[in-house]
Scaffold this active site. Structure first.
Site, PDB file in Angstrom:
ATOM      1  N   LYS A 309       0.838  -1.196   0.000  1.00  0.00           N
ATOM      2  CA  LYS A 309       0.000   0.000   0.000  1.00  0.00           C
ATOM      3  C   LYS A 309       0.878   1.253   0.000  1.00  0.00           C
ATOM      4  O   LYS A 309       1.996   1.235   0.535  1.00  0.00           O
ATOM      5  CB  LYS A 309      -0.873   0.050   1.263  1.00  0.00           C
ATOM      6  CG  LYS A 309      -1.909  -1.032   1.398  1.00  0.00           C
ATOM      7  CD  LYS A 309      -2.643  -0.878   2.726  1.00  0.00           C
ATOM      8  CE  LYS A 309      -3.642  -1.992   2.961  1.00  0.00           C
ATOM      9  NZ  LYS A 309      -4.829  -1.851   2.106  1.00  0.00           N
ATOM     10  N   ARG A 383     -10.034 -11.662   2.689  1.00  0.00           N
ATOM     11  CA  ARG A 383     -10.961 -12.690   2.188  1.00  0.00           C
ATOM     12  C   ARG A 383     -10.331 -14.073   2.223  1.00  0.00           C
ATOM     13  O   ARG A 383     -11.035 -15.077   2.323  1.00  0.00           O
ATOM     14  CB  ARG A 383     -11.416 -12.314   0.778  1.00  0.00           C
ATOM     15  CG  ARG A 383     -10.333 -12.352  -0.281  1.00  0.00           C
ATOM     16  CD  ARG A 383     -10.708 -11.603  -1.540  1.00  0.00           C
ATOM     17  NE  ARG A 383     -10.784 -10.173  -1.292  1.00  0.00           N
ATOM     18  CZ  ARG A 383     -11.123  -9.278  -2.221  1.00  0.00           C
ATOM     19  NH1 ARG A 383     -11.405  -9.680  -3.451  1.00  0.00           N
ATOM     20  NH2 ARG A 383     -11.165  -7.996  -1.927  1.00  0.00           N
TER      21      ARG A 383
END
Length: 530
Positions: A309, A383
């Site tokens: 990120k 996820r």
């Protein structure tokens, strides 16, 4: 030195370190209550033409000072307006706060939102009172327009308790700390204070206030303090305090279960992963009823892994475990509720970091369910962990209801903003139950579609699934990925990426971690009928 002391506090063996204010109801007329501050929700009609009811009576006590302040500050009782006035010894309360609630007619809709306008107003009052140095706060129900006294009183109490919250663990200077709220009194119609229904409502408000504050504390901790190990320790401490069952598994046990996606995410971090199960199990035959299962995303820091990120996106990634904080907070209240069916909370706790052993784009991981997953973006890690945990929970318990709570996608925040969570899932008890629970709790959910065409994005040429699809519809694609691992279990997914962290104060919501989800999960369990 300050950081070392803060870290030591964070690692105490107690799950509930905050001292909670006392909460009580009083049937005494509100303007006769002695307190450091008195908060009065008022309608627009209450302040027109010199005021009516308690506003007029209070103005008489203050020698016309209230009416003068209303005029000078152009306070009209509109929703969101506030007026603060010291009484200078002319009234039992040291300061009066008028809270605008809008026209009286709008009060009819308050029950359908769990009396959320009252909750927000009380939160603002508590924050204003704290800034004025008040330790004892009294809040009153509006004089009319409220039939469900217990529900309204609970909302006021919750709002005041949550509004009084401040995260000050890393503050080293005493003058930077707010005055803590010590006493909260809710003024109700005479006689109502003796009703068991009202006492129970205020006790529930106090429990929820403590649970949300604890969840906020966990979310606001720095990632050097809130590690997977710390989350497991906090779950164990809660289990001891609330007489819950707890089981903590480390990397070897996780590997033995075959959770390849979970372990793949953890490979770049030096912090060992933890699989935590916290359970309420009733006695007797009720223990064999199909359980409710709550699964929380517990990425204690998300750097994005090798799909790193940018710095500005990484600053708040200590909050990527907010789903697990919501689930733990809810379990604190569940233990008090003692429902006649089992409730299990499950957390897959780890960090997502780059490193020589980190999982890579183009890796293929083998899940607990046996499905293979091609990695196209290591920043879609939540996820993967949730997929393994959901599949394991579904097979282990065959739940009557399973809900996961996760700061899963930026796409959901783009769609719904900072105050509303996205709800996903097939039609059925889980989705219906969450919608009803959110309405009762006052938390905002919006159901988004599980559009079948977006499921195609997850097809892989090399494996059974990819972990990401296209940029567009990313929140829906993520929900489809999770759904692939729950089989036929009644399931719903809450994407709380937006409301889990507040960029500024709003009502009873403090800047930083919000504890979003605790109240909805509590209401879900309260309403569940096995």
């Amino acid at each position: 030195m300050a950081r070392k002391q803060a870290t030591a506090k964070a690692r105490t063996g107690k799950a509930t370190a905050r001292k909670q204010p006392s909460v009580k109801a009083a049937g005494t007329p509100a303007i006769e209550l002695a307190a450091d501050a008195l908060a009065l929700p008022v309608y627009e009609e209450d302040v027109r033409a010199g005021g009516r009811g308690r506003v007029k009576a209070l103005d008489a006590l203050l020698g016309g000072a209230l009416a003068a302040a209303v005029k000078a500050e152009r306070f009209a009782g509109k929703a969101g307006q506030e007026l603060s006035l010291p009484t200078l010894g002319r009234a039992p309360a040291g300061r009066v706060l008028l809270l605008g609630m809008g026209p009286r007619g709008k009060a009819e809709a308050w029950p359908s939102t769990g009396f959320e306008p009252l909750r927000h107003a009380a939160g603002k009052a508590a924050r204003a009172a704290a800034k004025a140095g008040a330790r004892a706060l009294a809040v009153a129900l509006p004089e009319d327009g409220v039939e469900d006294v217990a529900g309204a009183a609970r909302a006021l109490a919750e709002g005041a308790l949550l509004g009084a919250y401040a995260f000050e663990r890393y503050k080293s200077e005493d003058d930077a700390r707010r005055t803590p709220l010590a006493e909260l009194t809710v003024a109700v119609p005479a006689g109502a204070e003796r009703r068991a229904e009202l006492r129970d409502a205020l006790e529930l408000a106090r429990e929820i206030g403590a649970a949300v504050a604890w969840a906020r504390d966990l979310v606001n901790l720095g990632p050097a303090d809130c590690t997977p190990t710390l989350l497991a320790e906090q779950a164990e401490a809660l289990a001891r305090e609330a007489r819950l069952a707890v089981e903590v598994r480390g990397p070897k046990e996780i590997a033995a279960l075959g959770m390849g996606m979970f372990l793949g995410v953890t490979r770049g971090s030096s912090e060992p992963a933890r699989l935590v199960t916290l359970s309420w199990i009733p006695r007797g035959a009720a223990a064999k009823k199909p359980p409710v299962v709550l699964v929380g995303k517990a990425i204690t820091f998300d750097s994005g892994g090798l799909s790193l990120k940018p710095t500005e996106s990484m600053v708040t990634m200590n909050t990527d475990m907010a789903g697990s904080a919501a689930v733990l907070g809810a379990m604190r209240v569940v233990a008090r509720l003692a429902p006649p069916f089992p409730v299990h909370a499950v957390l897959g706790a780890c960090e997502n970091m780059p490193g020589g052993k980190a999982y890579k784009p183009s890796d293929v991981l083998v899940s607990y369910a046996g499905k293979t997953v091609e990695i196209t973006n290591t920043d879609a890690e939540g996820r993967l962990v949730l997929g393994d945990v959901l599949a394991w929970a579904a097979q282990t318990w065959n739940p009557a209801l399973m809900v996961d709570v996760a700061t899963l996608t930026g796409a959901c925040m783009v769609a719904l903003g900072h105050t509303t969570a996205g709800l996903f899932g097939p039609d059925g008890a889980a989705v219906d139950g969450l919608l009803a629970a959110a309405g009762a709790s006052g938390e905002e959910l919006w159901r988004l579609p599980m559009t079948e065409s977006l499921k195609e994005q997850l097809k892989s040429d090399r494996a059974d699934l990819k972990n990401t699809g296209e940029r567009w519809g990313g929140a829906i694609a993520a929900a489809h990925f999770l759904h692939a691992f729950v089989k036929d279990v009644p399931w719903a997914h809450l994407d709380i990426a937006g409301p889990s962290h507040a960029p500024k104060e709003r009502g009873y919501v403090a800047k930083g971690g919000t504890g979003f989800g605790v109240r909805t999960l509590v209401e879900l369990v309260r309403a569940h009928r096995p």
